[in-house]
Design a protein around this motif. Structure first.
Motif: not given
Length: 163
Positions: A4-12, A34-42
């Motif tokens: 998920t975008p959150l997984d990518i954001h929190n990745k350390e 951002k791109d991943y969120e756009a792809v998921l929304r799409e």
């Protein structure tokens, strides 16, 4: 399970001695998020659209099925109406033929009756003519007799004497 975008954001990431520039990696990750969120929304929009189109397709399939059934019923009804009309037409024709035969037979019967009456009238006229002729001939014969001359002369004498 997909990221998920959150997984990518929190990745350390673990840091190494000569690791990547942290700001550059974070900017890149932000862009990926951002791109991943756009792809998921799409993907969600497309999924919703596919679901909507599937529902519409199902609706139209139901309409098509209903129309096909209606067409079959209409065709069957039309065929039944045609058969009934044909039967009725045949009955009307048979009834008309019976009536025509009856009318013809009545006309022939009346014609025969009139012909017989006409023959009877001809016979009666012939008999009447013959009797009338015989009566006239008898009267003429009577006028030709001497008795008539005597009656006529007596009558003349009576007429002269009265004067």
């Amino acid at each position: 399970m997909p990221l998920t975008p959150l997984d990518i954001h929190n990745k350390e990431f673990t840091r190494g001695f000569r690791g990547y520039d942290e700001d550059e990696v974070n900017e890149f990750l932000d862009q990926i998020i951002k791109d991943y969120e756009a792809v998921l929304r799409e993907k969600k929009d497309l999924f919703d659209r596919v679901t909507d189109l599937d529902e519409k397709l199902e609706h139209f399939k139901n309409i098509e099925e209903t129309l096909n059934k209606s067409i079959l019923i209409a065709q069957e009804s039309a065929e039944e109406v045609r058969r009934n009309a044909q039967k009725e037409a045949q009955l009307i024709v048979k009834e008309a033929e019976k009536n025509a035969d009856r009318i013809i037979n009545d006309a022939l019967s009346k014609s025969r009756k009139v012909m017989m009456e006409m023959e009877e009238l001809k016979k009666q006229a012939s008999v009447y003519k013959m009797r009338f002729k015989m009566l006239i001939e008898a009267q003429l014969e009577m006028l030709k007799t001497e008795d008539w001359d005597v009656v006529a002369s007596d009558h003349e004498e009576d007429v002269y004497e009265e004067r």
